[in-house]
Design a protein around this motif. Structure first.
Motif, PDB file in Angstrom:
ATOM      1  N   LYS A  18      88.210 -82.329 -79.017  1.00  0.00           N
ATOM      2  CA  LYS A  18      89.326 -81.927 -79.868  1.00  0.00           C
ATOM      3  C   LYS A  18      90.140 -80.783 -79.272  1.00  0.00           C
ATOM      4  O   LYS A  18      91.326 -80.623 -79.581  1.00  0.00           O
ATOM      5  CB  LYS A  18      88.802 -81.548 -81.249  1.00  0.00           C
ATOM      6  N   SER A  19      89.542 -79.983 -78.406  1.00  0.00           N
ATOM      7  CA  SER A  19      90.295 -78.884 -77.811  1.00  0.00           C
ATOM      8  C   SER A  19      91.379 -79.377 -76.857  1.00  0.00           C
ATOM      9  O   SER A  19      92.225 -78.597 -76.415  1.00  0.00           O
ATOM     10  CB  SER A  19      89.354 -77.919 -77.074  1.00  0.00           C
ATOM     11  N   ALA A  20      91.362 -80.684 -76.547  1.00  0.00           N
ATOM     12  CA  ALA A  20      92.426 -81.271 -75.724  1.00  0.00           C
ATOM     13  C   ALA A  20      93.587 -81.784 -76.567  1.00  0.00           C
ATOM     14  O   ALA A  20      94.601 -82.221 -76.018  1.00  0.00           O
ATOM     15  CB  ALA A  20      91.863 -82.417 -74.876  1.00  0.00           C
ATOM     16  N   PHE A  23      84.698 -76.127 -86.699  1.00  0.00           N
ATOM     17  CA  PHE A  23      85.769 -75.773 -87.628  1.00  0.00           C
ATOM     18  C   PHE A  23      85.130 -75.537 -88.993  1.00  0.00           C
ATOM     19  O   PHE A  23      84.835 -76.482 -89.733  1.00  0.00           O
ATOM     20  CB  PHE A  23      86.803 -76.895 -87.694  1.00  0.00           C
ATOM     21  N   ALA A  24      84.873 -74.280 -89.318  1.00  0.00           N
ATOM     22  CA  ALA A  24      84.195 -73.949 -90.570  1.00  0.00           C
ATOM     23  C   ALA A  24      84.436 -72.487 -90.906  1.00  0.00           C
ATOM     24  O   ALA A  24      84.718 -71.669 -90.027  1.00  0.00           O
ATOM     25  CB  ALA A  24      82.693 -74.213 -90.448  1.00  0.00           C
ATOM     26  N   MET A  25      84.326 -72.157 -92.193  1.00  0.00           N
ATOM     27  CA  MET A  25      84.423 -70.769 -92.623  1.00  0.00           C
ATOM     28  C   MET A  25      83.326 -70.480 -93.633  1.00  0.00           C
ATOM     29  O   MET A  25      82.907 -71.359 -94.400  1.00  0.00           O
ATOM     30  CB  MET A  25      85.801 -70.454 -93.218  1.00  0.00           C
ATOM     31  N   ALA A  28      90.270 -81.206 -93.648  1.00  0.00           N
ATOM     32  CA  ALA A  28      90.722 -80.382 -92.536  1.00  0.00           C
ATOM     33  C   ALA A  28      89.622 -80.329 -91.484  1.00  0.00           C
ATOM     34  O   ALA A  28      88.461 -80.091 -91.802  1.00  0.00           O
ATOM     35  CB  ALA A  28      91.057 -78.979 -93.027  1.00  0.00           C
ATOM     36  N   GLY A  29      89.986 -80.548 -90.241  1.00  0.00           N
ATOM     37  CA  GLY A  29      89.008 -80.540 -89.168  1.00  0.00           C
ATOM     38  C   GLY A  29      88.433 -81.892 -88.837  1.00  0.00           C
ATOM     39  O   GLY A  29      87.776 -82.049 -87.806  1.00  0.00           O
ATOM     40  N   ALA A  82      90.507 -74.457 -84.965  1.00  0.00           N
ATOM     41  CA  ALA A  82      90.325 -73.021 -84.762  1.00  0.00           C
ATOM     42  C   ALA A  82      88.859 -72.676 -84.979  1.00  0.00           C
ATOM     43  O   ALA A  82      88.095 -73.445 -85.572  1.00  0.00           O
ATOM     44  CB  ALA A  82      91.205 -72.227 -85.728  1.00  0.00           C
ATOM     45  N   VAL A  83      88.472 -71.518 -84.500  1.00  0.00           N
ATOM     46  CA  VAL A  83      87.114 -71.006 -84.709  1.00  0.00           C
ATOM     47  C   VAL A  83      87.167 -69.713 -85.515  1.00  0.00           C
ATOM     48  O   VAL A  83      86.356 -69.507 -86.416  1.00  0.00           O
ATOM     49  CB  VAL A  83      86.402 -70.769 -83.354  1.00  0.00           C
TER      50      VAL A  83
END
Length: 443
Positions: free
Chosen positions: A25-27, A67-69, A310-311, A326-327
């Motif tokens: 996914k970072s691509a 991708f988590a909070m 999301a994610g 995002a991280v």
């Protein structure tokens, strides 16, 4: 950029990047917005995979770059579930006639949701997406501290068959080194509740390469896990990424001495094979008592994945898409809030992802097949792409030259040594274009 020779890649060691999906996914990048109805119109929609992402946790583990909070406000969680249901309604119209053959709920920690919200997600998946919850193989990820009788009761009632729980280690000094406060008594009670609820498959995740870990302490964690007779075990090598808690704290540095992960892997693999487990990939081991999976094999993206939340990533053969990634907490929260603000019309469009041309599709097929048992079928590749895999990717022959794979009876298959180098072989097979886009890519 690394040289194309696999021999030169191998000199850099066996742990370069986890190729669980290609491209990573970072691509992904911003793309012109497109209609999802058009994107899915020519796809085979007879055996789709539904994935629901829940980006919430009770804590942010030091090694986590997902991708988590952690600890979101209750109102944010409720609004998020509302938005996922709205997205399902949009995709119901975009997909048209379809059938879902698998369902997974991951994160984050899906079991962070209260039982009522978990139930709402499953009911929406059944009523809106048309998923037969009792007949469709499904799984959910949980953490020990979020396993409760009411949550597990909802999951089992909704037909969930597989529960995957990250434990990482049974040694207290090791979980502290991972910045993951966790007590074994909580783990034991969680496993008891999962077993009591009657799920057919329990998977436990463990991590090796933790600061202060030894072969002895690692094997002790393996024995502790085996005492619960899990149907599956996943063994993950520790990767410390720049934006994670461990990365920021610089707990592991290049000058801290030898990398013992390969020795730890070998010791655990030998013990699990001795216990009768079958190795499916570098990370996955399946118990002899595990029930046979009645669902279709989900490999190489023949089936298609539709992500919700999301994610979550979605895959057609030529287009992968998702929300942005995002991280860090502030950026993650912003993405989640943007997701919550979307209406159905916005959910019917995608503008962030990766276009797979014919070369990238071939590489994806090869990587996803080669790194998992039983391996890469020449016939399956030819049927999919109308060509010989060794003509399209002649570098594969270096695997047999280096005695990391066999090519017999129409099956290109990594041997035990090759499997142990999966995290180098996968990145080696990535295109130069994909590696340039990935900030953490080996180079």
């Amino acid at each position: 950029m690394k040289a194309a020779s696999l021999a030169e890649w191998l000199q850099q060691g066996p742990y370069q990047a986890y190729s669980y999906s290609y491209p990573h996914k970072s691509a992904y990048r911003a793309l012109p917005s497109r209609s999802l109805r058009a994107a899915w119109a020519t796809e085979d929609r007879s055996a789709l995979f539904a994935y629901i992402h829940v980006p919430f946790c009770t804590m942010r583990c030091g090694f986590c770059n997902l991708f988590a909070m952690a600890q979101p406000a209750e109102t944010l969680v409720e609004s998020y579930v509302d938005a996922v249901v709205r997205q399902m309604q949009a995709m119901d119209r975009a997909l048209g006639e379809r059938r879902f053959a698998r369902l997974a709920v991951g994160g984050g920690t899906p079991s962070y949701l209260p039982a009522a919200l978990l139930e709402r997600l499953y009911v929406a998946a059944e009523r809106i997406l048309g998923i037969d919850l009792q007949a469709t193989p499904s799984g959910i990820e949980v953490s020990p501290e979020t396993v409760t009788p009411d949550r597990m009761r909802v999951c089992r009632t909704m037909g969930v068959q597989r529960v995957s729980m990250g434990i990482q280690s049974f040694a207290q000094h090791e979980v502290r080194a991972l910045a993951r406060p966790q007590q074994n008594a909580v783990v034991v009670e969680a496993i008891r509740q999962i077993r009591e609820a009657g799920f057919p498959v329990l998977n436990l995740d463990l991590i090796y390469g933790i600061d202060g870990q030894t072969v002895e302490s690692w094997l002790s964690s393996i024995e502790s896990a085996l005492s619960f007779a899990p149907e599956e075990l996943y063994l993950y090598p520790l990767y410390v990424r720049e934006q994670t808690g461990l990365g920021k704290m610089a707990i592991r540095k290049a000058d801290q001495g030898a990398d013992f992960r390969q020795a730890l892997y070998a010791a655990a693999r030998a013990r699990l094979l001795d216990a009768g487990y079958t190795q499916v990939s570098m990370r996955m081991f399946r118990a002899p008592h595990a029930p046979r999976d009645s669902g279709p094999v989900y490999c190489c993206q023949d089936d298609g994945m539709v992500g919700f939340g999301a994610g979550a990533r979605s895959y057609t053969r030529g287009f992968h898409y998702s929300s942005s990634y995002a991280v860090q907490r502030s950026a993650t929260r912003s993405i989640i809030e943007d997701f919550i603000a979307c209406d159905e019309e916005q959910f019917a469009q995608a503008g962030y992802g990766f276009e797979l041309d014919s070369d990238e599709q071939r590489r994806r097929f090869v990587i996803q097949s080669l790194l998992t048992d039983p391996g890469l079928s020449h016939a399956a590749y030819t049927q999919r792409f109308g060509a010989s895999v060794l003509e399209d990717l002649p570098q594969l022959q270096e695997l047999t030259t280096l005695e990391l794979a066999t090519d017999e009876a129409g099956l290109f298959q990594l041997n035990a040594q090759g499997v142990s180098y999966s995290d180098t072989i996968g990145p080696w097979l990535a295109s130069a274009a994909v590696r340039r886009l990935m900030p953490d890519a080996p180079c």
